[in-house]
Design an enzyme around this catalytic site. Structure first.
Site, PDB file in Angstrom:
ATOM      1  N   LYS A 106       0.671  -1.217  -0.056  1.00 10.26           N
ATOM      2  CA  LYS A 106      -0.124  -0.007   0.095  1.00 10.26           C
ATOM      3  C   LYS A 106       0.866   1.256  -0.110  1.00 10.26           C
ATOM      4  O   LYS A 106       0.424   2.320  -0.525  1.00 10.26           O
ATOM      5  CB  LYS A 106      -0.813   0.008   1.232  1.00 10.26           C
ATOM      6  CG  LYS A 106      -1.948  -0.996   1.002  1.00 10.26           C
ATOM      7  CD  LYS A 106      -3.062  -0.540   0.210  1.00 10.26           C
ATOM      8  CE  LYS A 106      -4.239  -1.742   0.146  1.00 10.26           C
ATOM      9  NZ  LYS A 106      -5.312  -1.600  -0.959  1.00 10.26           N
ATOM     10  N   GLU A 128      -9.626   6.366   3.562  1.00 14.88           N
ATOM     11  CA  GLU A 128     -10.455   5.439   4.054  1.00 14.88           C
ATOM     12  C   GLU A 128      -9.625   4.084   4.345  1.00 14.88           C
ATOM     13  O   GLU A 128      -8.642   4.025   3.504  1.00 14.88           O
ATOM     14  CB  GLU A 128     -11.735   4.990   2.966  1.00 14.88           C
ATOM     15  CG  GLU A 128     -11.142   4.011   2.029  1.00 14.88           C
ATOM     16  CD  GLU A 128     -10.014   4.625   1.061  1.00 14.88           C
ATOM     17  OE1 GLU A 128      -9.996   5.692   0.927  1.00 14.88           O
ATOM     18  OE2 GLU A 128      -9.193   3.559   0.318  1.00 14.88           O
ATOM     19  N   SER A 395       1.465  -9.769  -1.198  1.00 18.10           N
ATOM     20  CA  SER A 395       1.101  -8.373  -1.268  1.00 18.10           C
ATOM     21  C   SER A 395       1.594  -7.807   0.270  1.00 18.10           C
ATOM     22  O   SER A 395       1.604  -6.525   0.416  1.00 18.10           O
ATOM     23  CB  SER A 395      -0.178  -8.148  -1.513  1.00 18.10           C
ATOM     24  OG  SER A 395      -1.108  -8.873  -1.128  1.00 18.10           O
TER      25      SER A 395
END
Lengths: 409, 279
Positions: A106, A128, A395
């Site tokens: 991220k 968010e 990930s």
């Protein structure tokens, strides 16, 4: 080794023929900008600023430096020898986004977006978050850049992911509970958009996936393509070829998948496989938007959507809070319809199996989201055979999920 | 000229600001929506916006979010909006616009939606998450069905943008008063007035109406100085909520209070209790 992290963040030759989105942000019939009028000039300003930044070598240089010095890129491409033996087929490599600072891919995106926010003179950052990984990645860059940070998080998720709430607050972010609707990621996104509509002048909304109105799906993809660009260079180093036989990634909103798929889209021999969350099963509660959804508009874009026949958005379910979203990035909808990417799904149980196998065979405890990508591995490894290569996008790491994992062991 | 355009032109000719009132279909209860519409019509509404509830109403403040959730909890569907409009239309010529988010309309089928709406006596549509850039998927069908398509402008809209919206809109141009959600506080009134004055100079082909945050007759008068009228939603929703959450009131009391609320918004004074203009 050839270091892809020094390559410019612009379209390379490999993607020159795949030209989506168009100028209005549409991927085929998907995407666009279905937003209240207040956000129209805001998005226009963002599109212009992003286009200027893309053309500015200094912007790219700063982004690359931060990825290297702060995030820890390039992340390794690890050969999984025991996992390869375990499945008895193709050679399996893991792209180790779990080793990024903050524990997931991220942050590639939050670094890019906060540089853009600073360039645009914005001082207040909103985001968010579902599981809290994007919230943590946003709080992290806000601390690093000295910006105000408000993270919207469903009240339900705040309880389920208390550790991430603590992490965000420790770094100075304010975590605001979303009290509406199902009190999860969908509602946190509604609240973030409502805040943005109310504060369009000073606020930059760092969206955490390849979703939302144009230019977000394109921009977030571009900030994550470093994953696929590095994979190409590293695979050449390991195997003397840039293209594996298959690339596998989990898909919620779809950011890690777009990041690793995008640089391979034009290489038609490379099978691209996205794994959605089938939750309790496709006939029960699930989050398999592409498998079971229909096109609709949520959070500013046309895309596949879990909804009832009246167009009311349904509540998604997955054991992993990060895949627990009834929508999906519009580019994935396009890639499904064109057939370029194969989308399959994995149940909660299959994801737990994936956690166990990767932990036991490779000593890598993956995030529950990531573990979904393990589900088709056995079948693929045998289909492709020992001469072939599979890369899966690892990930994120599983520390945040240890409570859930312990409960299901 | 559409029924909506005629109504707004008549208000203009009389020199009185037009009053549009918003309420959500199925709120507070499906059986109460049509009588509520008649009550606000009797109270002086020049046109009505009937909200089509949606699970994720992202431009709405809390009152309209709550009304939407309450309507959906009663199982309200799109067809119910057409039934409400048709039922209201039997007793009134006041224009009705359907207002809501694009997704339920898409699922219903845009062409089918426009045809059904027109057949139910609906006069126009307002879809706040469909800016002009995305509206190509509906303009043709709305036009074919004879429905006006209202677009919105906001304080941060450029002059060129406002002119473009004016060219594309039919019925009226909806000026969002503040950069915020429905029911926002009207902070910085000087800035609101100068924006409305700017918009007034740029909107030449349609009436200009203002909405968001207008809760009283005084708000309405003030903001109508540079517009052809005003729209009230959240304040009415809160009044309806208060009436229906009060168990001591009879339904007749409730409709009378809603009628008085509408009358007071328009005229600044309540009609005497019990005097029903329909009687």
């Amino acid at each position: 080794m050839p270091d892809a992290s020094t390559a410019p963040n612009v379209a390379s030759e490999t993607t020159a023929r795949y030209n989506a989105p168009d100028d209005t942000g549409h991927f085929g019939p998907y995407g666009g900008a279905f937003v209240p009028e207040i956000l129209v000039p805001v998005l226009e300003e963002l599109r212009e600023a992003y286009a200027e930044a893309q053309a500015d070598p200094a912007f790219d240089a700063e982004y690359r430096t931060l990825l290297r010095e702060y995030v820890g890129r390039p992340t390794p491409l690890s050969f999984c020898d025991r996992l390869t033996d375990y499945y008895g087929g193709a050679k399996i490599y893991a792209k180790r986004e779990d080793l990024c600072h903050t524990g997931a891919h991220k942050i590639n995106n939050t670094i890019g977006q906060i540089l853009l926010a600073r360039r645009m003179g914005k001082t207040r950052i909103i985001a968010e978050t579902g599981a809290g990984q994007h919230g943590v990645a946003t709080a992290t860059v806000c601390a690093k850049f000295g910006m105000d940070c408000i993270v919207f998080m469903g009240e339900e998720d705040m309880e389920r992911q208390r550790l991430n709430v603590e992490r965000m607050e420790l770094m100075g972010a304010e975590v605001r509970p979303a009290l509406s609707g199902s009190r999860t990621l969908k509602d946190a996104t509604n609240e973030a958009i409502r805040d943005w509509v109310s504060n369009p002048d000073d606020t930059f909304y760092i969206i955490g996936s390849v979703v939302g109105p144009h230019p977000y799906p394109m921009m977030v993809r571009n900030f994550h393509r470093v994953i696929g660009d590095e994979t190409r260079a590293q695979l050449r180093e390991h195997e003397g070829r840039e293209t594996p036989d298959a690339v596998v990634a989990c898909v919620g909103g779809g950011s890690n998948a777009m990041g690793i798929f995008y640089p391979y889209i034009e290489d038609e021999a490379v099978r691209l496989i996205g794994v959605e969350a089938a939750g309790e099963g496709l006939n029960g509660r699930h989050a398999a938007t592409l498998s079971k959804g229909t096109p609709g508009v949520l959070h500013g874009a046309m895309s596949y959507l879990l909804q009832d026949t009246g167009g009311q958005v349904e509540i998604a379910h997955s054991i992993s809070a990060g895949l627990d979203y009834p929508g999906i990035g519009p580019e994935h909808s396009h890639l499904k319809d064109t057939g370029r990417v194969e989308y399959v799904s994995a149940t909660d149980t299959e994801a737990m199996d994936g956690v166990r196998v990767l932990s036991e065979q490779e000593g890598i405890i993956p995030a529950l989201e990531t573990a979904h990508a393990m589900a088709p591995m056995q079948r693929l490894a045998r289909e492709i055979g020992p001469d072939g290569i599979i890369v899966f996008n690892c990930s994120g790491r599983g520390d945040k999920d240890m409570q859930t994992i312990a409960k299901h062991r | 000229m559409s029924r909506l355009s005629d109504t707004l032109a008549a208000c203009r000719a009389q020199g009185t600001p037009a009053m549009g009132l918003f309420t959500t279909n199925g709120f507070p209860h499906p059986d109460a929506t049509v009588p509520v519409l008649h009550a606000i019509d009797d109270g002086g509404a020049d046109f009505i916006e009937l909200g089509m509830p949606f699970s994720d109403p992202l431009a709405e403040g809390l009152p309209i979010q709550r009304s939407s959730a309450r309507a959906l909890s009663h199982g309200v569907k799109m067809d119910d909006a057409f039934d409400t409009a048709a039922s209201f239309r039997k007793g009134s010529d006041t224009p009705v616009l359907l207002m809501g988010y694009i997704n339920p309309v898409l699922q219903y089928g845009i062409e089918r939606f426009c045809t059904k709406a027109a057949n139910a006596g609906v006069d126009g549509l307002i879809l706040p998450d469909v800016p002009p850039e995305e509206a190509t998927l509906l303009t043709e069908h709305a036009q074919a069905a004879g429905l006006d398509l209202v677009f919105l402008i906001a304080p941060n809209s450029s002059d060129a943008r406002i002119q473009r919206v004016d060219e594309l809109a039919t019925g009226f141009v909806y000026a969002v008063s503040v950069t915020g959600l429905t029911g926002s506080r009207l902070d910085g009134r000087g800035a609101v007035q100068s924006y409305l004055k700017r918009a007034r100079g740029l909107v030449t082909q349609n009436p200009l109406l203002v909405g968001f945050g207008i809760a009283t007759h005084e708000d309405a008068q003030e903001l109508s100085q540079h517009t052809d009228g005003f729209i009230v939603g959240s304040a009415l929703i809160k009044e309806i909520e208060a009436c229906w959450d009060d168990d001591t009131l009879s339904d007749a009391d409730r409709y009378a209070r809603i009628r008085q609320f509408a009358h007071a918004l328009k005229h600044g004074d309540a009609v005497a209790a019990g005097s029903n203009p329909a009687e």
